[in-house]
Design a protein around this motif. Sequence first.
Motif, mmCIF file in Angstrom:
data_model
loop_
_atom_site.group_PDB
_atom_site.id
_atom_site.type_symbol
_atom_site.label_atom_id
_atom_site.label_comp_id
_atom_site.label_asym_id
_atom_site.label_seq_id
_atom_site.Cartn_x
_atom_site.Cartn_y
_atom_site.Cartn_z
ATOM 1 N N LEU A 149 0.834 -1.205 0.000
ATOM 2 C CA LEU A 149 0.000 0.000 0.000
ATOM 3 C C LEU A 149 0.867 1.254 0.000
ATOM 4 O O LEU A 149 0.588 2.217 -0.731
ATOM 5 C CB LEU A 149 -0.926 -0.008 1.217
ATOM 6 C CG LEU A 149 -1.848 1.206 1.382
ATOM 7 C CD1 LEU A 149 -2.770 1.361 0.176
ATOM 8 C CD2 LEU A 149 -2.656 1.096 2.671
ATOM 9 N N PHE A 150 1.940 1.241 0.788
ATOM 10 C CA PHE A 150 2.840 2.402 0.806
ATOM 11 C C PHE A 150 3.484 2.604 -0.557
ATOM 12 O O PHE A 150 3.597 3.736 -1.043
ATOM 13 C CB PHE A 150 3.917 2.229 1.875
ATOM 14 C CG PHE A 150 4.958 3.321 1.843
ATOM 15 C CD1 PHE A 150 4.620 4.633 2.162
ATOM 16 C CD2 PHE A 150 6.264 3.047 1.459
ATOM 17 C CE1 PHE A 150 5.570 5.646 2.104
ATOM 18 C CE2 PHE A 150 7.217 4.050 1.409
ATOM 19 C CZ PHE A 150 6.859 5.359 1.733
ATOM 20 N N ARG A 151 3.885 1.526 -1.202
ATOM 21 C CA ARG A 151 4.476 1.671 -2.528
ATOM 22 C C ARG A 151 3.484 2.296 -3.500
ATOM 23 O O ARG A 151 3.863 3.078 -4.377
ATOM 24 C CB ARG A 151 4.939 0.305 -3.078
ATOM 25 C CG ARG A 151 6.167 -0.277 -2.406
ATOM 26 C CD ARG A 151 7.398 0.613 -2.478
ATOM 27 N NE ARG A 151 7.794 0.945 -3.826
ATOM 28 C CZ ARG A 151 8.548 0.177 -4.611
ATOM 29 N NH1 ARG A 151 8.965 -1.003 -4.195
ATOM 30 N NH2 ARG A 151 8.888 0.589 -5.819
ATOM 31 N N ALA A 152 2.207 1.961 -3.367
ATOM 32 C CA ALA A 152 1.202 2.535 -4.265
ATOM 33 C C ALA A 152 1.132 4.047 -4.136
ATOM 34 O O ALA A 152 0.870 4.752 -5.121
ATOM 35 C CB ALA A 152 -0.172 1.928 -3.977
ATOM 36 N N LYS B 211 10.271 -6.791 -2.757
ATOM 37 C CA LYS B 211 10.590 -5.530 -3.429
ATOM 38 C C LYS B 211 10.055 -5.548 -4.860
ATOM 39 O O LYS B 211 9.453 -4.571 -5.340
ATOM 40 C CB LYS B 211 12.108 -5.323 -3.440
ATOM 41 C CG LYS B 211 12.617 -4.223 -4.361
ATOM 42 C CD LYS B 211 12.400 -2.857 -3.800
ATOM 43 C CE LYS B 211 13.079 -1.816 -4.693
ATOM 44 N NZ LYS B 211 12.855 -0.449 -4.216
ATOM 45 N N GLY B 212 10.239 -6.681 -5.558
ATOM 46 C CA GLY B 212 9.743 -6.786 -6.928
ATOM 47 C C GLY B 212 8.232 -6.696 -6.992
ATOM 48 O O GLY B 212 7.674 -6.010 -7.851
ATOM 49 N N ARG B 213 7.548 -7.387 -6.089
ATOM 50 C CA ARG B 213 6.087 -7.323 -6.090
ATOM 51 C C ARG B 213 5.592 -5.946 -5.673
ATOM 52 O O ARG B 213 4.557 -5.481 -6.169
ATOM 53 C CB ARG B 213 5.529 -8.402 -5.167
ATOM 54 C CG ARG B 213 5.726 -9.805 -5.727
ATOM 55 C CD ARG B 213 5.055 -10.860 -4.884
ATOM 56 N NE ARG B 213 5.202 -12.181 -5.491
ATOM 57 C CZ ARG B 213 4.725 -13.311 -4.957
ATOM 58 N NH1 ARG B 213 4.063 -13.260 -3.805
ATOM 59 N NH2 ARG B 213 4.900 -14.466 -5.566
ATOM 60 N N THR C 226 5.629 -3.987 -8.626
ATOM 61 C CA THR C 226 4.471 -4.311 -9.465
ATOM 62 C C THR C 226 3.254 -3.494 -9.040
ATOM 63 O O THR C 226 2.543 -2.928 -9.880
ATOM 64 C CB THR C 226 4.147 -5.817 -9.367
ATOM 65 O OG1 THR C 226 5.256 -6.565 -9.856
ATOM 66 C CG2 THR C 226 2.911 -6.156 -10.184
ATOM 67 N N VAL C 227 3.005 -3.425 -7.734
ATOM 68 C CA VAL C 227 1.881 -2.618 -7.219
ATOM 69 C C VAL C 227 2.058 -1.156 -7.613
ATOM 70 O O VAL C 227 1.110 -0.500 -8.072
ATOM 71 C CB VAL C 227 1.780 -2.758 -5.687
ATOM 72 C CG1 VAL C 227 0.742 -1.777 -5.122
ATOM 73 C CG2 VAL C 227 1.407 -4.180 -5.302
ATOM 74 N N GLY D 47 4.420 -6.334 -14.755
ATOM 75 C CA GLY D 47 4.578 -7.767 -14.962
ATOM 76 C C GLY D 47 6.025 -8.201 -14.808
ATOM 77 O O GLY D 47 6.326 -9.237 -14.199
ATOM 78 N N ALA D 48 6.954 -7.389 -15.326
ATOM 79 C CA ALA D 48 8.379 -7.715 -15.207
ATOM 80 C C ALA D 48 8.838 -7.656 -13.757
ATOM 81 O O ALA D 48 9.594 -8.526 -13.295
ATOM 82 C CB ALA D 48 9.196 -6.746 -16.060
ATOM 83 N N ALA D 49 8.394 -6.637 -13.020
ATOM 84 C CA ALA D 49 8.818 -6.487 -11.625
ATOM 85 C C ALA D 49 8.405 -7.673 -10.769
ATOM 86 O O ALA D 49 9.119 -8.072 -9.848
ATOM 87 C CB ALA D 49 8.234 -5.193 -11.051
ATOM 88 N N SER D 50 7.247 -8.247 -11.076
ATOM 89 C CA SER D 50 6.766 -9.382 -10.285
ATOM 90 C C SER D 50 7.629 -10.622 -10.474
ATOM 91 O O SER D 50 7.535 -11.573 -9.698
ATOM 92 C CB SER D 50 5.313 -9.707 -10.660
ATOM 93 O OG SER D 50 5.225 -10.197 -11.985
#
Length: 404
Positions: free
Chosen positions: A13-16, A134-136, A139-140, A260-263
């Motif tokens: 949520l913070f990343r969003a 971190k990757g997911r 993605t968010v 998609g790549a980050a995930s």
Amino acid sequence: MATDESVVRRYYLFRATNAAGFYLPISVLYLLDRGFGLGFVALVQATFSLAMLAAEIPSGYLGDRIGRRASLAVGSLLRAAGMAGYAFVDTPAGFVAMQAVWATGWAFRSGTGDAWLYELLARTCDDDEFARIKGRGSTVLLLTSAVTAIAGGLLYGVAHELPFLLSATLAVSGVSVLYTFPSVRVDDEDADAFTVREAVRMLRVQASRESVRWLVAYVGLFYGLFGLARMVEQPALDALGVPAAGLGVVFAAFKLVSAGAASTAGWFEDRLGARGVLGLLVPVFAVAFVLGALFPVLLVPTFFLYRSVRSVVQPVQNQYLNDRLADVGRATVLSGVSMVLSLSSGLLKLALGGIAERLGPLAFLPRVGAVLVVAASLLWFFTRPVRSGGSTTGVSGGGAAASD
């Protein structure tokens, strides 16, 4: 250690709240609509990179001194101030100043954000999950940016200032999310001992480690390439016939593909390791720029490629570095790394902006890309920038030993 899903969800949520979508597809148009040329756009974007350069070490040091959450909160507020200010200034000096404020806010997030996540996972989950989470999280962030990019393109037609004001609102909302996390601080005695002098010594020690120094030099070439590509991508899309009204959709697509790549960052890191992932950069971009030189329309998939590759590389690169750093001074060193990457991007923009204007974006990007890829391949061959093993190294007892 079991993963604390509540902590992970709040991290996502913070990343969003760090999403850049509202202003991303119209940032260059906004300046062009006010009568500025591409030369001024290059200056503004270089100001961002160089302001980040100036702020990286102080922001990382503050992250080590005042705590990760407080430092990240300051960064969110500075980004909000820069975005809100962008909506109200109308002079060249005003836009440059707001870009500097905005960049300083990003600097407070760069090293500290990764140090905070790594230590948060070490205390509540498992720091071996860093690259995956971190990757997911990226993605968010990218999915949020995709949605807001479409909204930003539409809202720009209603009022040019709306995308910037909504970006500021989103950044401010991140502060309240931050303070739902448990406090993550290094040992108080160690934190009190971490003076400016020790911070400088820490940076010197880490720079002397071949497993750190050459990795940063190698990745820095590609970050410079990414910066140059972002500088020319809107003019290049325009030259290829993409209408201004479609830029929001195009940038949303950039974000969706990058998401998609980050995930997959954790998957790549598990199967290939840092050496395998980073070693693929040279052949992948060599093929992309050869094709772009022969068929300019293929630069469009190259724009998708470099954004996707960066989404995978960043968490893998920072997992590699975090595994070699101690808690005390972690944010300072990671900010030092971000400083070098910002320097690479900013100096290349300043040095090559005039050439890009003379050649045009479609001819410029394949040529400069080829030169940087050749330089990276030589660096990889002669220095071995990614090395297995390597111990955690810190500053203690008035000194530190580097071991690789």
